[in-house]
Design an enzyme around this catalytic site. Structure first.
Site, PDB file in Angstrom:
ATOM      1  CB  THR A 167       1.919  11.809   8.093  1.00  0.00           C
ATOM      2  OG1 THR A 167       1.093  11.091   9.005  1.00  0.00           O
ATOM      3  CG2 THR A 167       1.412  11.619   6.687  1.00  0.00           C
ATOM      4  NE  ARG A 201      -1.405   2.399   2.943  1.00  0.00           N
ATOM      5  CZ  ARG A 201      -0.914   3.516   3.471  1.00  0.00           C
ATOM      6  NH1 ARG A 201      -0.820   4.610   2.751  1.00  0.00           N
ATOM      7  NH2 ARG A 201      -0.493   3.523   4.724  1.00  0.00           N
ATOM      8  CG  HIS A 217       6.389   8.413   5.893  1.00  0.00           C
ATOM      9  ND1 HIS A 217       6.494   7.974   4.601  1.00  0.00           N
ATOM     10  CD2 HIS A 217       5.180   8.004   6.335  1.00  0.00           C
ATOM     11  CE1 HIS A 217       5.377   7.326   4.268  1.00  0.00           C
ATOM     12  NE2 HIS A 217       4.563   7.327   5.307  1.00  0.00           N
ATOM     13  CG  HIS A 257      38.798  -2.618   7.588  1.00  0.00           C
ATOM     14  ND1 HIS A 257      37.518  -2.122   7.710  1.00  0.00           N
ATOM     15  CD2 HIS A 257      39.611  -1.606   7.899  1.00  0.00           C
ATOM     16  CE1 HIS A 257      37.587  -0.845   8.065  1.00  0.00           C
ATOM     17  NE2 HIS A 257      38.850  -0.507   8.182  1.00  0.00           N
ATOM     18  CG  HIS A 309       2.826   4.744   9.348  1.00  0.00           C
ATOM     19  ND1 HIS A 309       2.436   3.681   8.564  1.00  0.00           N
ATOM     20  CD2 HIS A 309       3.105   5.748   8.467  1.00  0.00           C
ATOM     21  CE1 HIS A 309       2.461   4.028   7.283  1.00  0.00           C
ATOM     22  NE2 HIS A 309       2.870   5.285   7.196  1.00  0.00           N
TER      23      HIS A 309
HETATM   24 ZN   LIG Z   1       2.715   6.377   5.353  1.00  0.00          ZN
END
Ligand SMILES: [Zn+2]
Length: 533
Positions: A177, A11, A206, A301, A204
């Site tokens: 958001t 989505r 972003h 390394h 949620h």
């Molecule tokens: Zn979103």
């Protein structure tokens, strides 16, 4: 503690600029996410388009073992009673066990975007959540712009949560958001919400400030137990929290339970699978799962990592299904070369002097502009040549290629010819092709196919050109990197020249030589006696 994972690749992920999935793709991804042990799979917005509607219709047949497919939508429109709202009804008809529903928490949005009163917005939230609960759904309430709303008007932002909670919302998910909140501030707000509400708090975040993963982890530390994001971090603008990194950190660094240690070992392959379906390359430098995430180049390394991998690796790569890689380049010490030889099962076959010569040869090639860490096939060929001094399976005498273009459509026509010497004599061939490189490839195939029919199975899978010194404009040297595969494996070779055709030709000849060398040594199907010495 158990932290619930909620993947929104299907989505929010598809709102990323370059991401698009067919319904079939979406079904394959849903199955993959289920196998990975993700708890919720947000499939789309059934009210918004026919593709998502079809996904939910067909998702029922997936018979997922673990994950709950989740439909996404908004609270009802102000003008519609909830039972008559087309979007809300589409959510119920999507026939999923869980529904995520977003509502407004920021009074600015209520006023400007919806143009309604603050009180009416609370009614939209409670009407919608109550209606979905009456239909027996698990409801995840997404509080859109919660952190911005809280900053502007904390009392009102909290009242929107109250409206959802009173109607029985199962999760109160706080959304950053616009992705602009810093972890310290986000943590304070999540703690405040945690103090006031029982039950599951979600996050949620972003990635607009490149803090989505950090914000997800900060929210968990502050009491959230449900995290939303996308594997590979796809999504609107700069994307969502990369759920792969979130999961790895929660499991390996913070001692929480998400998908469990066993499924965690399939994380890298799940990310590659999704990138493949999105038709986007998985960035090499992607933390945890990228090709370079445990790749060591500097000689110091490498020598340390060989003694103890913890010296330069924050976790064991196998725990997330990745692997350690040792790169060879002009930065290489002898340790890198030894490890690479070992990986090819050839460490014991070169003496000290041959190894030193090989290292010098590598450094010289890197100096000329080759990039052997990308062209692993070119490295392998160097090693095989060192192991078989004097063996040349074929020698190119000359090649020629011409391209003519003309006519109204500007169509071009390429023709090539090649002469080479192999064990059974001199071969010449002429061929046409879709371009000069294709014509040359065809010539080489024709010249060698009788002696070495196996090379028919070698095909090109990717071709990249990079300008090495852009200041020289069109006279600059270029490096051509070509990926090949036969039925069993893939490899890449490189060529460097100020002539793109010559660079491509070198990469082509090396790819065929390498394939023949392998056949000669492993399968014996190409006899060493066939070599031109
Ligand atoms: Zn979103």
């Amino acid at each position: 503690m158990k932290i619930y994972t909620f993947d929104t690749t299907l989505r929010d992920g598809t709102q990323g600029e370059l991401v698009s999935f067919s319904v079939d793709d979406k079904l394959l991804i849903a199955r993959q996410l289920d196998e990975l042990g993700i708890d919720y799979i947000e499939g789309g917005w059934p009210g918004s388009n026919p593709k998502d509607k079809e996904f939910f219709r067909r998702a029922v047949d997936l018979k997922l073992g673990h994950a709950k497919v989740t439909a996404f939508g908004s609270t009802r429109l102000a003008k519609n009673p909830v039972q008559e709202d087309r979007n809300v009804r589409a959510l119920v008809e999507a026939n999923t066990p869980a529904i995520s529903i977003f509502g407004k928490s920021w009074d600015l949005h209520v006023k400007r975007a919806l143009g309604i009163s603050n009180e009416l917005n609370l009614t939209l939230i409670s009407d919608t959540v109550c209606f979905l609960k009456q239909h027996g759904k698990e409801v995840i309430y997404d509080a859109e712009h919660f952190f911005d709303g809280y900053r502007a008007n904390p009392d009102y932002a909290l009242r929107t949560l109250e409206a959802a909670k009173t109607c029985g919302a199962d999760v109160l998910c706080l959304c950053d958001t616009n992705g602009g909140t810093l972890p310290s501030r986000l943590s304070e707000i999540v703690q405040e919400v945690r103090r006031r509400f029982d039950g599951v708090i979600g996050i949620h975040p972003h990635n607009d400030s490149e803090l989505a993963v950090a914000n997800a982890l900060a929210a968990v530390e502050a009491g959230a137990t449900h995290v939303q994001g996308c594997l590979n971090g796809y999504g609107e603008r700069t994307g969502n929290a990369n759920l792969a990194s979130v999961i790895a950190n929660l499991e390996l660094k913070m001692g929480h339970e998400t998908i469990g240690p066993e499924k965690l070992t399939t994380l890298a392959s799940a990310c590659r699978f999704i990138a493949e379906l999105a038709n986007l390359p998985l960035p090499n430098a992607q933390p945890f799962v990228g090709r370079s995430a445990f790749a060591h180049k500097g000689g110091i390394h490498v020598s340390a990592v060989l003694k103890d991998s913890a010296t330069y690796e924050h976790i064991k790569p196998e725990t997330v299904g990745n692997r350690q890689r040792v790169l060879v380049s002009d930065l290489s010490g002898r340790g890198n070369v030894l490890v690479k030889l070992d990986q090819h099962g050839m460490a014991g076959r070169l003496d000290e002097k041959a190894r030193a010569e090989l290292l010098e040869r590598i450094k010289q090639m890197e100096y000329e502009g080759y990039e052997l860490e990308a062209a692993e096939g070119a490295f392998e060929l160097l090693v095989r040549e060192a192991l078989n001094p004097g063996v040349h399976l074929f020698e190119v005498d000359s090649y020629e290629v011409s391209t003519r273009a003309g006519g109204a459509a500007g169509e071009s026509h390429s023709e090539a010819s090649v002469t080479l010497r192999a064990q059974d004599g001199v071969h010449s061939a002429t061929a046409t092709g879709h371009g000069p490189f294709d014509a040359l490839h065809e010539c080489l195939r024709k010249c060698l196919s009788k002696l070495y029919p196996e090379i028919a199975g070698v095909r090109l899978t990717d071709y990249k050109v990079r300008v090495l010194d852009s200041r020289k404009g069109t006279a600059a040297k270029v490096r051509v990197l070509i990926e090949w595969s036969d039925r069993h494996r893939s490899w890449s070779t490189a060529g460097v020249s100020d002539n793109v055709i010559a660079a491509s030709w070198k990469a082509l000849v090396d790819a065929i030589r390498l394939e023949l060398m392998r056949l000669m040594e492993r399968d014996g199907s190409v006899e060493p006696a066939a070599a031109v010495r």
